[in-house]
Design a protein around this motif. Structure first.
Motif, PDB file in Angstrom:
ATOM      1  N   UNK A  66       0.876  -1.236   0.183  1.00  0.00           N
ATOM      2  CA  UNK A  66      -0.004  -0.002  -0.032  1.00  0.00           C
ATOM      3  C   UNK A  66       0.889   1.222   0.037  1.00  0.00           C
ATOM      4  N   UNK A  67       0.244   2.233  -0.906  1.00  0.00           N
ATOM      5  CA  UNK A  67       1.204   3.597  -0.472  1.00  0.00           C
ATOM      6  C   UNK A  67       0.146   4.774  -0.350  1.00  0.00           C
ATOM      7  N   UNK A  68       0.744   5.655   0.095  1.00  0.00           N
ATOM      8  CA  UNK A  68      -0.106   7.054   0.378  1.00  0.00           C
ATOM      9  C   UNK A  68       1.078   8.237   0.232  1.00  0.00           C
ATOM     10  N   UNK A  69       0.679   9.400  -0.514  1.00  0.00           N
ATOM     11  CA  UNK A  69       1.309  10.495  -0.758  1.00  0.00           C
ATOM     12  C   UNK A  69       1.215  11.570   0.155  1.00  0.00           C
ATOM     13  N   UNK A  70       2.328  11.845   0.997  1.00  0.00           N
ATOM     14  CA  UNK A  70       1.961  13.081   1.967  1.00  0.00           C
ATOM     15  C   UNK A  70       1.947  14.315   1.092  1.00  0.00           C
ATOM     16  N   UNK A 116      -2.217   8.924   5.566  1.00  0.00           N
ATOM     17  CA  UNK A 116      -1.862  10.103   6.519  1.00  0.00           C
ATOM     18  C   UNK A 116      -2.830  10.728   6.860  1.00  0.00           C
ATOM     19  N   UNK A 117      -2.905  11.489   7.905  1.00  0.00           N
ATOM     20  CA  UNK A 117      -4.033  12.315   8.458  1.00  0.00           C
ATOM     21  C   UNK A 117      -4.286  13.474   7.527  1.00  0.00           C
ATOM     22  N   UNK A 118      -5.523  14.151   7.636  1.00  0.00           N
ATOM     23  CA  UNK A 118      -5.842  15.208   6.844  1.00  0.00           C
ATOM     24  C   UNK A 118      -5.019  16.406   7.041  1.00  0.00           C
ATOM     25  N   UNK A 119      -4.470  16.623   8.505  1.00  0.00           N
ATOM     26  CA  UNK A 119      -3.535  17.620   8.773  1.00  0.00           C
ATOM     27  C   UNK A 119      -2.087  17.450   8.611  1.00  0.00           C
TER      28      UNK A 119
END
Length: 114
Positions: A39-43, A100-103
């Motif tokens: 899995x991957x997420x972009x900050x 990643x959190x919205x903030x």
């Protein structure tokens, strides 16, 4: 990543452009092959955080990771500016998702076996 999708597969972290061109972004960490990125997420800063379910087993042997009951998972970070991959967390129980959190203050990692 704009105009491109980023994926994780058994070969590590790859980027696939809209025309189908495949580019490997991260295939190794400290001279060890990334076996089971999942899995991957972009900050917000462009960094890519991705989970590695197991450093010992691949997808077709995922059940062996569960049977062994040891924490082989990781959370890794890929920096697109330096093109370097670094370890964020080690010893995770089948890391299988990251957000990643919205903030942008924290990350959440799912540990399937825990």
């Amino acid at each position: 990543m704009s105009k491109m999708e980023t994926f994780t597969i058994m070969q590590g972290l790859i980027k696939v452009s809209k025309d189908g061109a495949v580019t490997a972004l991260a295939t190794h960490l400290n001279d060890e092959y990334i076996k089971f990125a999942d899995d991957v997420v972009e900050a917000g800063d462009g960094s890519l955080y991705f989970s590695v379910a197991s450093t010992k087993f691949r997808l077709h042997d995922a059940h062996l990771d569960m049977l062994e009951a040891k924490p082989h998972g990781q959370l890794l970070k890929y920096d697109p500016v330096t093109m370097e991959t670094s370890l964020v967390l080690d010893g995770l129980w089948f890391a299988n998702g990251v957000a990643v959190s919205s903030d942008q203050e924290f990350l959440v990692v799912c540990e399937t076996w825990k």
